[in-house]
Design a protein around this motif. Sequence first.
Motif, short mmCIF file in Angstrom:
data_model
loop_
_atom_site.label_atom_id
_atom_site.label_comp_id
_atom_site.label_asym_id
_atom_site.label_seq_id
_atom_site.Cartn_x
_atom_site.Cartn_y
_atom_site.Cartn_z
N PHE A 308 0.87 -1.17 0.00
CA PHE A 308 0.00 0.00 0.00
C PHE A 308 0.91 1.22 0.00
O PHE A 308 1.62 1.46 0.97
CB PHE A 308 -0.86 -0.05 1.26
N VAL A 309 0.96 1.94 -1.11
CA VAL A 309 1.95 3.03 -1.20
C VAL A 309 1.28 4.39 -1.36
O VAL A 309 0.16 4.50 -1.84
CB VAL A 309 2.91 2.82 -2.40
N GLU A 310 2.02 5.42 -0.92
CA GLU A 310 1.53 6.79 -1.04
C GLU A 310 2.03 7.34 -2.36
O GLU A 310 3.21 7.63 -2.52
CB GLU A 310 2.04 7.63 0.14
N VAL A 311 1.14 7.49 -3.35
CA VAL A 311 1.59 7.93 -4.67
C VAL A 311 1.62 9.45 -4.79
O VAL A 311 2.41 10.00 -5.53
CB VAL A 311 0.71 7.34 -5.80
N GLU A 312 0.71 10.08 -4.09
CA GLU A 312 0.76 11.54 -3.97
C GLU A 312 0.52 11.83 -2.51
O GLU A 312 0.22 10.93 -1.75
CB GLU A 312 -0.38 12.18 -4.80
N GLU A 313 0.62 13.13 -2.14
CA GLU A 313 0.42 13.44 -0.73
C GLU A 313 -0.96 12.97 -0.28
O GLU A 313 -1.98 13.34 -0.88
CB GLU A 313 0.56 14.96 -0.53
N ASN A 314 -1.00 12.16 0.76
CA ASN A 314 -2.25 11.62 1.31
C ASN A 314 -3.04 10.72 0.38
O ASN A 314 -4.17 10.37 0.68
CB ASN A 314 -3.19 12.75 1.76
N CYS A 323 -3.56 -3.07 -11.77
CA CYS A 323 -4.74 -2.30 -11.37
C CYS A 323 -4.47 -0.83 -11.11
O CYS A 323 -5.36 0.00 -11.25
CB CYS A 323 -5.37 -2.89 -10.11
N ALA A 324 -3.26 -0.48 -10.67
CA ALA A 324 -3.06 0.88 -10.20
C ALA A 324 -2.27 1.71 -11.20
O ALA A 324 -1.41 1.19 -11.91
CB ALA A 324 -2.32 0.85 -8.87
N VAL A 325 -2.61 2.99 -11.24
CA VAL A 325 -1.83 3.93 -12.04
C VAL A 325 -0.67 4.37 -11.17
O VAL A 325 -0.87 4.98 -10.12
CB VAL A 325 -2.68 5.16 -12.41
N LEU A 326 0.57 4.03 -11.58
CA LEU A 326 1.72 4.27 -10.70
C LEU A 326 2.82 4.98 -11.45
O LEU A 326 2.95 4.87 -12.67
CB LEU A 326 2.27 2.93 -10.19
N ASN A 327 3.61 5.73 -10.69
CA ASN A 327 4.84 6.27 -11.26
C ASN A 327 5.92 5.22 -11.10
O ASN A 327 5.79 4.29 -10.30
CB ASN A 327 5.26 7.55 -10.53
N LYS A 328 7.02 5.39 -11.85
CA LYS A 328 8.08 4.38 -11.78
C LYS A 328 8.66 4.27 -10.38
O LYS A 328 8.91 3.19 -9.87
CB LYS A 328 9.19 4.72 -12.78
N LYS A 329 8.81 5.44 -9.72
CA LYS A 329 9.48 5.41 -8.42
C LYS A 329 8.64 4.69 -7.36
O LYS A 329 9.16 4.14 -6.41
CB LYS A 329 9.83 6.83 -7.96
N ASP A 330 7.30 4.67 -7.56
CA ASP A 330 6.46 4.00 -6.56
C ASP A 330 6.69 2.50 -6.53
O ASP A 330 6.48 1.85 -5.51
CB ASP A 330 4.98 4.24 -6.88
N LEU A 331 7.10 1.97 -7.69
CA LEU A 331 7.26 0.53 -7.77
C LEU A 331 8.54 0.04 -7.11
O LEU A 331 8.63 -1.09 -6.67
CB LEU A 331 7.22 0.08 -9.22
N SER A 332 9.52 0.95 -7.09
CA SER A 332 10.82 0.51 -6.58
C SER A 332 10.78 0.36 -5.06
O SER A 332 9.97 0.95 -4.39
CB SER A 332 11.90 1.50 -6.98
#
Lengths: 332, 328
Positions: A308-314, A323-332
């Motif tokens: 469960f990651v924080e992709v933007e603030e809050n 399923c999720a729209v993610l930036n590259k850095k979120d996956l690392s």
Amino acid sequence: MNLLEVRGLKVAFENEKGEDLVVVDGVDLSLESGQTLGLVGESGCGKSVSALSLLRLLPHPAGKILNGSILWKNVDLLSMSSDQIRSIRGKEIGMIFQEPMNALNPSHTIGRQVDEVFLTHREMKQAEAREHTLKMLQKVGIPEPNVRANDYPHQLSGGMRQRIVIAMALACEPDLIIADEPTTALDVTIQAQVLQLMSELQEQSAASLLLITHDLGVVAQTCDEVAVMYGGRIVERAPVSKLFQSPKHAYTRGLLASIPSLTDPVQAKLPVIQGMVPALADLNTGCRFAPRSTHHHEQEWLEVRPPFVEVEENHWVEACPACAVLNKKDLS
Amino acid sequence: MKTLLEISKLKVHFPVKGGIWMRPVATCKAVDGVSLEIAKGETLGLVGESGCGKSTLARTVVGLNVPTAGKILLDGQKLGGFRGKQGKKNRKRIQMVFQDPAESLNARHTVGQILEEPLLVHRMGSQSERNSRVKELLNLVGLAENAANRYPFEFSGGQRQRIGIARALTLNPEVLVLDEPVSALDLSIRSQVINLLMDLKNRLGLTCLFIAHDLSVVRHLSDRIAVMYLGKVIEVAPAQELLNNPLHGYTRSLIESIPQPDPKMHGKFSVLSGEVPSPINPPPGCPFGYRIRSELYTESIGTALELTEVSPGHWIQQCPCCCPKKKP
């Protein structure tokens, strides 16, 4: 400090074969004072069970909390004795149920049922309790409270009954109100009345509200933050405006798209979420929505639970690549 | 277009029994003078709050309630009841889909038996013909053929509603009455069933009376929408016209009270005061003016509240308090 902090809540129900079916699988929730959090999901996703667990109202002995902690003002509710929890129920945490006819006792007058809250939690004398009851009934918009207090639940309409349930939940000015589908059984015009009443009273008493609903329209109108549940887990959590403007999880996007609009031109087909909610016994360990997602998924994603990651603030989302729209850095 | 189903000045009253002898003490006017027409191939949406008489109307159209006054015409012929030989023929032409699929399917019958039963009742086809009809129906509503050997409890809510729809279509009815067919379903399943209904309607050229309390769902499926309030139709208009240009005060409030999935609406409630008056003891004048305590309510007492056509196809119940006549 958060008023309520739920960490890794895991709830299971025992079926007739004696196996545990996990209904709520590792749910984290936090609620600040004065905040309104919406908990959204379809039937069977575990939203009501999560709410009942907070007050330890799960049916006994089938339902049990396997894991996790529920911190209420920094004290774990799970380690409390029944007496202690009883002094919190209805006093510090009020609860509003879906079907007011089932929440009220049909053989007692409504006045007596509201009195009971004051008699139990405030240790008042009967006359004093009645005085407070009448004030409370007035507050929730019951006309002629002194006459109506002698009515039985069946003599009132659905909207009025729900007002009584609200009066009971708010009688002791609780710090948190848990409302489980409070307006689902009501008509739209009465729903608007009840929602307005709830938010007015909440504002007056500066209480927090945990609103459980399946109606995203109600969420948009009343909540500050939203958590979307699917298959016993929270898949996305964000402030209301962010969730509606840029939903990150495929399930949230599917839900938002499948609401029939009142204003857009009628389409030949409504967008749908393919497939259906899996049965509890068939839930996989990994991402639970991936089999229904339109994107390709790999076997591995069905086996390992995505973080469960924080992709933007809050703005938190369960980071499954399908399923999720993610930036590259979120996956690392 | 040709009118297929005509409801004319229909009244359905129920006696309210009381006292120790359970004698009728009052009358509940569930449907109180409703006139509607549905053209062949058209879908008429009927909306209203609970207790406004929309389900009673639906049940009367399929013959589950007996009308107190007024008549129902199918293809210009009066439907002379639903009993007896003629009644059996009539029943074949109008079928119904119920709200809660869990309660309207026989739990002890397999899906195959449920779908076959209407054919048995009407003594139609041989066993092999009936079996192939069951398969055809299952395909039509998007279920696998092996579903015929399973029981209703083995299916999810959305699939059960598909079975309910298939059962209603078994006899190739001309008119389909749908009483809140998607209200009990979850959002993601609901749009699947709405799509199925839209598809079936177009493919089979069905004439539908679609009843729901949710205007956004009704809009998607209906050509025209009628709004009911306390046993009477207060506004009828083509679907889009009704939503863009609602003329009756009640229709306006009904549209405004739907919570929109738009965070800009946060904290904004469009609140209509009061509650629907009781159909047992309705107010003498306009029941909506009475509810909102309109200043002009007293003017509506004694005036005949009739539906009048204000623009082509747009009818409203003209009363002084809810939709004042425009001054020339």
